[in-house]
Design a protein around this motif. Sequence first.
Motif, PDB file in Angstrom:
ATOM      1  N   ILE A   7      -9.755  -1.184  -7.357  1.00  0.00           N
ATOM      2  CA  ILE A   7      -8.919  -0.305  -6.532  1.00  0.00           C
ATOM      3  C   ILE A   7      -9.798   0.727  -5.839  1.00  0.00           C
ATOM      4  O   ILE A   7     -10.417   1.566  -6.489  1.00  0.00           O
ATOM      5  N   HIS A   8      -9.831   0.663  -4.530  1.00  0.00           N
ATOM      6  CA  HIS A   8     -10.497   1.692  -3.739  1.00  0.00           C
ATOM      7  C   HIS A   8      -9.424   2.694  -3.308  1.00  0.00           C
ATOM      8  O   HIS A   8      -8.251   2.340  -3.203  1.00  0.00           O
ATOM      9  N   THR A   9      -9.846   3.921  -3.039  1.00  0.00           N
ATOM     10  CA  THR A   9      -8.886   4.890  -2.521  1.00  0.00           C
ATOM     11  C   THR A   9      -9.409   5.442  -1.205  1.00  0.00           C
ATOM     12  O   THR A   9     -10.553   5.914  -1.140  1.00  0.00           O
ATOM     13  N   PHE A  10      -8.577   5.330  -0.174  1.00  0.00           N
ATOM     14  CA  PHE A  10      -8.967   5.793   1.155  1.00  0.00           C
ATOM     15  C   PHE A  10      -8.099   6.958   1.579  1.00  0.00           C
ATOM     16  O   PHE A  10      -6.963   7.099   1.136  1.00  0.00           O
ATOM     17  N   GLU A  11      -8.679   7.755   2.465  1.00  0.00           N
ATOM     18  CA  GLU A  11      -7.920   8.844   3.066  1.00  0.00           C
ATOM     19  C   GLU A  11      -7.765   8.506   4.544  1.00  0.00           C
ATOM     20  O   GLU A  11      -8.746   8.136   5.192  1.00  0.00           O
ATOM     21  N   VAL A  12      -6.546   8.592   5.038  1.00  0.00           N
ATOM     22  CA  VAL A  12      -6.314   8.355   6.466  1.00  0.00           C
ATOM     23  C   VAL A  12      -5.925   9.668   7.101  1.00  0.00           C
ATOM     24  O   VAL A  12      -4.977  10.320   6.669  1.00  0.00           O
ATOM     25  N   GLU A  13      -6.691  10.044   8.117  1.00  0.00           N
ATOM     26  CA  GLU A  13      -6.344  11.256   8.863  1.00  0.00           C
ATOM     27  C   GLU A  13      -5.420  10.860   9.998  1.00  0.00           C
ATOM     28  O   GLU A  13      -5.846  10.276  10.983  1.00  0.00           O
ATOM     29  N   LEU A  41       0.822  -1.211   0.000  1.00  0.00           N
ATOM     30  CA  LEU A  41       0.000   0.000   0.000  1.00  0.00           C
ATOM     31  C   LEU A  41       0.857   1.262   0.000  1.00  0.00           C
ATOM     32  O   LEU A  41       0.363   2.352  -0.260  1.00  0.00           O
ATOM     33  N   MET A  44      -3.241   9.701   1.473  1.00  0.00           N
ATOM     34  CA  MET A  44      -4.051   8.972   0.500  1.00  0.00           C
ATOM     35  C   MET A  44      -3.501   7.562   0.359  1.00  0.00           C
ATOM     36  O   MET A  44      -2.290   7.392   0.218  1.00  0.00           O
ATOM     37  N   VAL A  45      -4.370   6.565   0.421  1.00  0.00           N
ATOM     38  CA  VAL A  45      -3.911   5.179   0.257  1.00  0.00           C
ATOM     39  C   VAL A  45      -4.735   4.520  -0.836  1.00  0.00           C
ATOM     40  O   VAL A  45      -5.950   4.375  -0.711  1.00  0.00           O
ATOM     41  N   PHE A  81      -5.882   1.289  -2.715  1.00  0.00           N
ATOM     42  CA  PHE A  81      -6.099   0.010  -2.041  1.00  0.00           C
ATOM     43  C   PHE A  81      -6.651  -1.025  -3.031  1.00  0.00           C
ATOM     44  O   PHE A  81      -7.866  -1.122  -3.226  1.00  0.00           O
TER      45      PHE A  81
END
Lengths: 290, 245
Positions: free
Chosen positions: B61-67, B18, B75-76, B78
Amino acid sequence: MHPAPSVIVFTALSGLGFGLLAWLGLGLPAVYGWAAFWWYFVGYALAVGGLMASVLHLGNPKNGLKAFSQWRTSWLSREGVAAVVTLLIIAPFAIGRIFLDTDWGWLGAIGSLLCLVTVFCTSMIYAQLRTVPRWNNALTPVLFLAWSVAGGALLAGQAVAAGLLLLLAGGVQVAYWLRGDQRFAEAGSTIGTATGLGALGRVRLFEPPHQGTNYLLKEMGFSVARKHAVKLRVIALAAGSLMPAVICILMPAGYVAILIAFPIHLVGIFAARWLFFAEADHVMKLYYGG
Amino acid sequence: MTALPQSTDRKLGLVIDLDTCVGCHACVINCKEWNTSGTGAPLSDQEPYGDTPMGTFLNRIHTFEVEVEASPAQMVHFPKSCLHCDDAPCVTVCPTGASYKRSEDGIVLVNEDDCIGCGLCAWACPYGARELDQEAGVMKKCTLCVDRIYNENLPEEDRVPACVRTCPAGARHFGDLGDPSSAVSQLVAERGGMDLMPEQGTKPVNKYLPPRLRDRSMSGGKSLESKGDSPKGLLSWIDRALEAL
């Protein structure tokens, strides 16, 4: 989960059909000849009709017979086998009562027990799924069995038993809702565990993999009309349990009571089953930010 | 029987980094290309040029944001496909025996000739890794490119899953996760490879390497001084006049 009409009809009707056959197998009501024919006809029509509806849910039904092969591991396969065995065991018992004026009570008793086994297998198709925490709950089989036996008693004209069992089933339904509302949080799956990123910080979906829809979202991402959930719960409880129970207890037992109470009960059962699917959340939704 | 094997000789699977994935979706497209032209039913699309296009994909492919606390949001990208779980719930629920896990290499496959398209395996999978093809009516899933990895007609460098072969960033690794000395196992050990949704008890073979946190010095940086506060035109003249008083 998507409340497909085919699975709602399947679980509702086959549950009622096997419930009725369970009472008939015990010799209740004690009918012979033509009268018996019509009771058994209704029981078989509901059970078989429900099973036929489930076939409509298949994408590739031509391989349907293979579904009887994996009974050692699969609850869906067990359900199919149990349903067919039950219907085959009850058939000679019904023939004895209709045409030969004979009561093979032991055969009927075995058939009754198998009816309950079949309904239990149906419930386990759902209860086994850890991915749907609301279903993955010991009350799911109790719920299916309670509605089946209560609806069966109603159809079998067992007025007092039906009244009490309908109230009991309503109680189980309420317990299932209260328990089910806790289950997703209890199961512990979050967007953090789904992505493995939870330890880093707060995770949210920034961009889904596709802008349109897909099979996963259609099948497991259902969330339409949840706003009516409370109203539907009231309808399910009133029509499924309370109203038919009152009719069964207050009206003189007989065809008239059944013909009035049954359609109301059916409306309630359909509402309850619709909610059973529509309210169930699949953990896969977490990947779509749900 | 759709019982799971007690153990598998090898555990072939993917390690997805990732930290490296740039979210280009090339693996999605190459997966679709390879698997739509393979031995099974093609991966159909519905209304591909219409108002509501949808289709069958084995990899998304999903895209996640991690705070991240006291650090800029991260931005990850996935990628998600079948994890070829050791304790695969999709296999045991199958009523026909179409779903199975191979004892020789641990790959989870669907025999489309036995599938009735009931969809229960897709319900049993916590990861959304199985999709019922709307045209063929049978369940489709990642095969770990079983028709590439053992295919001696292909040059050796092509005997890896299509998604791994195509990844321009080197974010996807293929190998035997059952062998602690394999390159993928060592990568997992070094980088703290993780399971997705361990609470579901599926024991996934595929592992994900967590993203490294971004440079924390950014969080202590000072913003530039504002250039927009001083008035202009008439207000500027008034401002200067008032200053002069």
